[in-house]
Design an enzyme around this catalytic site. Structure first.
Site, PDB file in Angstrom:
ATOM      1  N   ASP A  93       0.831  -1.208   0.000  1.00 26.96           N
ATOM      2  CA  ASP A  93       0.000   0.000   0.000  1.00 26.96           C
ATOM      3  C   ASP A  93       0.862   1.253   0.000  1.00 26.96           C
ATOM      4  OD1 ASP A  93       0.605  -0.896   2.647  1.00 26.96           O
ATOM      5  OD2 ASP A  93      -0.907   0.437   3.467  1.00 26.96           O
ATOM      6  N   THR A 122      -9.052   4.021   7.280  1.00 27.87           N
ATOM      7  CA  THR A 122      -8.590   3.111   6.223  1.00 27.87           C
ATOM      8  C   THR A 122      -9.493   1.882   6.089  1.00 27.87           C
ATOM      9  OG1 THR A 122      -7.032   1.922   7.667  1.00 27.87           O
ATOM     10  CG2 THR A 122      -6.229   3.895   6.551  1.00 27.87           C
ATOM     11  N   LEU A 136      -7.643  -0.106   2.876  1.00 26.28           N
ATOM     12  CA  LEU A 136      -6.510   0.464   2.154  1.00 26.28           C
ATOM     13  C   LEU A 136      -5.940   1.587   3.015  1.00 26.28           C
ATOM     14  CD1 LEU A 136      -4.687   0.600  -0.257  1.00 26.28           C
ATOM     15  CD2 LEU A 136      -6.381   2.026  -1.419  1.00 26.28           C
ATOM     16  N   HIS A 137      -4.649   1.477   3.356  1.00 27.07           N
ATOM     17  CA  HIS A 137      -4.083   2.351   4.384  1.00 27.07           C
ATOM     18  C   HIS A 137      -3.349   3.582   3.816  1.00 27.07           C
ATOM     19  CE1 HIS A 137      -5.179  -0.774   7.199  1.00 27.07           C
ATOM     20  NE2 HIS A 137      -4.400  -1.649   6.589  1.00 27.07           N
ATOM     21  N   ASP A 138      -2.135   3.368   3.310  1.00 29.90           N
ATOM     22  CA  ASP A 138      -1.207   4.488   3.111  1.00 29.90           C
ATOM     23  C   ASP A 138      -1.614   5.546   2.077  1.00 29.90           C
ATOM     24  OD1 ASP A 138       0.351   3.371   5.050  1.00 29.90           O
ATOM     25  OD2 ASP A 138       1.808   2.497   3.672  1.00 29.90           O
TER      26      ASP A 138
END
Ligand SMILES: [Ca+2]
Length: 313
Positions: free
Chosen positions: A14, A195, A241-243
């Site tokens: 990510d 996220t 979905l993080h970054d």
């Protein structure tokens, strides 16, 4: 004038998507450099993966530095089961020809910020906060040069993803996180609360695959692999979905909502080490030190991601 940013990162599937989104936003963002940190993978792999992402984006001009190889006090715990690079019998990213810069990543942070005008450079923290904390310990005067640190990390109502109480990035190096949150620098937090709302659904991945360039389908592949590995590891079918939200927040802050709060980091308790203790209801009287997001416009986020990635090769 473009907004100068430094991306501190532990790629990481990510992370790769986040870096590509930043490189795709060249009209708004000037990426001064990528600084790798140990986190998802050991440093030798994160710095190499950072260079591979620049290679994929056709951006050999972006300098990549290696920062710290382990957390300040704890031993390194990685997430190789999720982020190991060859999970589908083929490499997701090209081999790098871009060399690693010789300067240490922490010194790059310090020297770049020392040269900057006060309050101008945003630090995008996509991994454990080791490098950022080290820079602040070594050169505390740089704090005044930072416009904001945008941190992917922590959680409030979503509690933890690596322990019941703690999110991965903060848990890997809680002492570094404590230094950053106590620094007085304006901080925006993109926690699990946000996220976990960004589900990489099939239609969203198909839209990336359909872009017809190199990078769109690559990101679809990275996110598919990320989900598959997470499911295999934890059995969870919950997508996230993080970054990339750190970059999306800079491009379109109106997609995010949150609250000005005090965030303290637990560094002692064996049960809850790495927990972000968020004073959501203002019960402690401790001063505000962060803007803590808890809501995102998920459709708006994926539209932005897709539209920007279309601009890459
Ligand atoms: Ca990361």
């Amino acid at each position: 004038m473009r907004h100068p940013i430094i991306i501190d990162t532990d790629p990481g599937l990510d992370d790769a998507a986040a870096i590509l989104l930043a490189l795709a936003a060249a009209e708004e963002l000037e990426v001064l450099g990528l600084v790798a940190v140990a986190g998802n993978l050991p440093l030798a792999q994160t710095e190499r993966n950072a260079r591979r992402v620049c290679e994929l984006a056709g951006r050999p001009d972006v300098p990549v530095y290696a920062g710290c190889s382990r957390p300040l006090m704890r031993s390194l715990a990685t997430a190789e089961a999720v982020h190991a690079e060859t999970s589908r019998d083929r490499l997701l990213l090209p081999e790098p020809t871009i060399p690693l810069r010789a300067e240490h990543g922490v010194d790059f942070l310090i020297n770049t910020l020392r040269r900057a005008e006060p309050g101008t450079v945003t630090v995008c923290a996509l991994g454990p906060l080791t490098n950022v904390a080290m820079a602040l310990v070594k050169a505390p005067e740089i704090a005044a040069r930072v416009r904001e640190v945008v941190v992917m990390g922590g959680a409030c109502f979503e509690v933890g993803n690596v322990t019941p109480a703690a999110e991965f990035n903060i848990h890997v190096d809680p002492h570094a996180a404590a230094i950053v949150f106590d620094s007085g620098i304006p901080i925006t937090v993109i926690p699990l609360d946000v996220t976990h709302q960004l589900l990489s659904t099939q239609p969203r991945l198909e839209a990336l695959r359909a872009l017809g360039n190199r990078c769109g389908p690559a990101v679809a592949e990275l996110l598919t692999t990320f989900e598959k590995n997470r499911r295999a590891k934890s059995g969870s079918r919950r997508r996230a979905l993080h970054d990339p939200s750190v970059i999306a927040y800079l491009l379109r802050p109106s997609l995010y909502e949150g609250r000005e709060v005090n965030v303290a980091i637990e560094t002692q308790s064996p049960l809850t080490v790495g927990m972000t203790v968020v004073d959501w209801w203002g019960v402690t009287g401790r001063p505000v030190n962060a803007q803590f997001m808890n809501t995102v416009n998920a459709n708006g986020f994926y539209e932005l991601l897709t539209e920007r990635l279309a601009r890459l090769p």
